[in-house]
Design an enzyme around this catalytic site. Structure first.
Site, PDB file in Angstrom:
ATOM      1  N   ASP A 205      42.384  41.505  37.065  1.00 55.92           N
ATOM      2  CA  ASP A 205      41.952  40.101  37.087  1.00 55.92           C
ATOM      3  C   ASP A 205      41.000  39.870  38.270  1.00 55.92           C
ATOM      4  O   ASP A 205      41.371  40.075  39.419  1.00 55.92           O
ATOM      5  CB  ASP A 205      43.237  39.262  37.233  1.00 55.92           C
ATOM      6  CG  ASP A 205      42.997  37.766  37.403  1.00 55.92           C
ATOM      7  OD1 ASP A 205      41.830  37.329  37.399  1.00 55.92           O
ATOM      8  OD2 ASP A 205      44.004  37.041  37.551  1.00 55.92           O
ATOM      9  N   HIS A 377      45.544  32.949  40.646  1.00 54.91           N
ATOM     10  CA  HIS A 377      44.991  34.312  40.601  1.00 54.91           C
ATOM     11  C   HIS A 377      45.047  34.988  41.969  1.00 54.91           C
ATOM     12  O   HIS A 377      44.952  34.340  42.998  1.00 54.91           O
ATOM     13  CB  HIS A 377      43.538  34.269  40.113  1.00 54.91           C
ATOM     14  CG  HIS A 377      43.399  33.647  38.757  1.00 54.91           C
ATOM     15  ND1 HIS A 377      43.480  34.379  37.599  1.00 54.91           N
ATOM     16  CD2 HIS A 377      43.228  32.354  38.386  1.00 54.91           C
ATOM     17  CE1 HIS A 377      43.349  33.559  36.564  1.00 54.91           C
ATOM     18  NE2 HIS A 377      43.198  32.337  37.013  1.00 54.91           N
TER      19      HIS A 377
END
EC number: 3.1.-.-
Length: 561
Positions: A205, A377
């Site tokens: 990610d 994130h």
């Protein structure tokens, strides 16, 4: 670092025993995440999401990944694995299942519950396969192991895919909050164990790869949320994503402590929180949540509302409150808490809403002036930790715009991954893992597929260009009655203009332009109505640009007299 080459051709056949990886969305954009893995003649799809349109895409509801490259191989798909329940990972599933209904859909409890609620609206009953962290399941030649990861929605999973070509670890969306509200941390022990086994390809990610350090823990938001509940003189209106169960849990707890009742506003919020509560992801103290009608009986300082619209979406509850177009009238002394991030590109819409709310007297608390949001994130520090734990042989950054992918690739290289084995790919770029090396071998179509009302793929770049022209330049319809024998105008043409400047007199100057074009056509013996229409359109367009520096959409209509 291998970069995409503009001249990429369709890829050659996959070598025996190799693994092919193609992202059909999610690379070079934040949204429509979808990765297709191919091995031994079978396909495994990880995620299938949507992308939300920008202002340059008027009339588009959502944008899908392009299924062209797998459409004639739908029967080879052994499963769709969903890493978590966000729209940009599950929103495209209904459209894929329309093309083949019985593809097994694999995911955790909450992810499948959110998906099934969405599929009900499409009248599709999926073949759901529920998994949880620690489980291993085989789908055709793909042996999948699921690993717990922490994200801004509960029940996120990373997936380790074992094939004869090697071991792939796909993180999904994740961060490494060490004190998550549900105590379910990203399982770095599993990452380390997979690292020991040998990860041949690591898909990570990239969203926060440019952000240094570590993502703050969700728990650190409690004081700010609690303070708003305690000190706000009137109502508290909280806006959050309809999927951020933990953030909403924090809001419920703070409301409970400060004697406020809570009502959910907005269809998706009511639906998702109902699901989360039923499945035990959201703990609601008895009597805390009430219907909106009940609130009328309570004094303002005992009220908290939870609604969607943290991204300034025009129809969401918050924008409507700011525009005075909602049953909830914002007034002096109300506090609005935006418990969410700014999605890149939405900033102006959000500031518009903040200004609108402030104008009615609300105190707006957002991440710019208080600690009320943390990202979902991993930041650079966490990503580097993962590279050092996993020690991957090849790395392919996923989930991000170009700058994010690039920053993530640089982090991998700094931890010692060979630059030749770090692959930055774009949507549609084919990456093959053969004999332990990942390299770019070609490209398949991966354009934007627009969903516009009930049509999928009907709106094209060309029609969006027409819409932008209509929005910015207006439209002029020219109706000309032409004498079939002479090819000249039988009477003066009619001009119908919308969104183009000026009045009827404006167009008098265009009449000689049309006459001249018709005369030239008659001399060359052009009598075909369609060709004449094209000529008139071009002549009027040139005239409009010369005279007014505008480029309206011209619609010519020729009638034979």
């Amino acid at each position: 670092m291998s970069h995409p080459h503009p001249g990429l051709k369709p890829p050659p056949p996959l070598p025996e025993g190799g693994l092919r990886v193609v992202a059909l969305g999610g690379l070079g954009e934040i949204g429509r995440n979808m990765t297709v893995f191919e091995h031994a003649g079978k396909l495994l799809v990880v995620d299938c999401g949507v992308l939300f349109p920008e202002e340059t895409q008027p009339g588009v509801d959502v944008i899908l990944p392009d299924f062209t490259s797998i459409r004639d191989r739908l029967d080879d798909i052994v499963a769709v694995v969903l890493t978590h329940g966000h729209e940009d990972h599950i929103g495209g599933v209904p459209y894929l299942l329309r093309e083949r209904r019985d593809i097994p859909v694999v995911g955790s409890k909450l992810t499948l519950a959110f998906l099934e609620a969405k599929l009900k609206e499409h009248r599709i009953q999926p073949r759901s396969v529920r998994v949880k962290e620690g489980e291993r399941r085989r789908f055709g030649p793909f042996d999948c192991e699921f690993v717990a990861v922490n994200h801004s929605i509960p029940d996120g999973l990373a997936v380790a895919i074992r094939t004869a070509a090697g071991l792939v670890l796909h993180t999904g969306d994740f961060k490494m909050d060490q004190f998550p509200l549900d105590d379910r941390i990203t399982d770095l022990r599993a990452f380390a164990r997979l690292g020991e086994e040998g990860v041949d390809l690591f898909l990570t990610d990239s969203t926060n790869a440019e952000v240094p350090g570590f993502t703050t823990s969700e728990r650190e938001l409690n004081p700010a949320i609690e303070q708003v509940m305690r000190t706000s003189p009137r109502r508290v209106i909280v806006s959050s994503f309809a999927s951020h169960v933990h953030r909403i849990q924090q809001v419920l707890d703070a409301a409970q402590q400060n004697g406020r009742k809570v009502a959910f506003v907005g269809r998706s919020m009511v639906r998702n929180m109902g699901i989360a509560r039923e499945l035990g992801y959201l703990t609601v103290p008895p009597g805390l949540v009430v219907e909106t009608k009940e609130l009328e009986k309570l004094p303002d300082h005992r009220i908290a509302l939870v609604c969607t619209g943290s991204q300034g979406e025009p129809m969401a509850a918050l924008s409507r409150m700011a525009n005075r177009d909602h049953m909830i009238r914002i007034g002096e002394g109300d506090t609005v808490l935006l418990a969410s991030s700014l999605i890149p590109g939405n900033e102006s819409a959000i500031y518009r809403v903040i200004n609108g709310l402030t104008r009615w007297g609300a105190n707006v608390v957002h991440k710019g002036n208080a600690k009320v949001h943390v990202s979902g994130h991993a930041s650079a520090g966490e990503l580097v930790y993962c590279y050092n734990i996993v020690k991957p042989r090849n790395v392919m950054p996923v989930h991000g715009e170009w700058k994010h992918l690039r920053a993530n690739a640089d982090l991998a290289i700094r931890t010692g991954v060979d630059p030749d084995r770090v692959v930055i790919a774009e949507d549609g770029v084919v990456v093959d893992l053969v004999d332990g090396r990942a390299s770019i071998t070609g490209k398949v179509p991966a354009g934007y597929v627009y969903v516009d009302g009930m049509t999928v793929g009907g709106a094209t770049e060309a029609s969006l260009k027409d819409r932008r022209t209509l929005a910015e330049e207006g439209v002029v319809t020219v109706v000309a009655i032409v004498d079939a024998d002479t090819g000249a105008l039988a009477e003066p043409p009619d001009f119908l203009a919308r969104g183009f400047v000026h009045d009827q007199a404006t167009f008098e100057a265009a009449v000689p332009v049309i006459e001249k074009a018709l005369a030239a056509a008659a001399e060359e013996g052009i009598g075909d109505a369609h060709q004449l229409e094209q000529l008139i359109a071009r002549a009027v367009a040139n005239w409009a640009f010369r005279s007014y520096r505008r480029k309206p959409l011209i619609i010519p209509v020729i009638i034979d007299a």
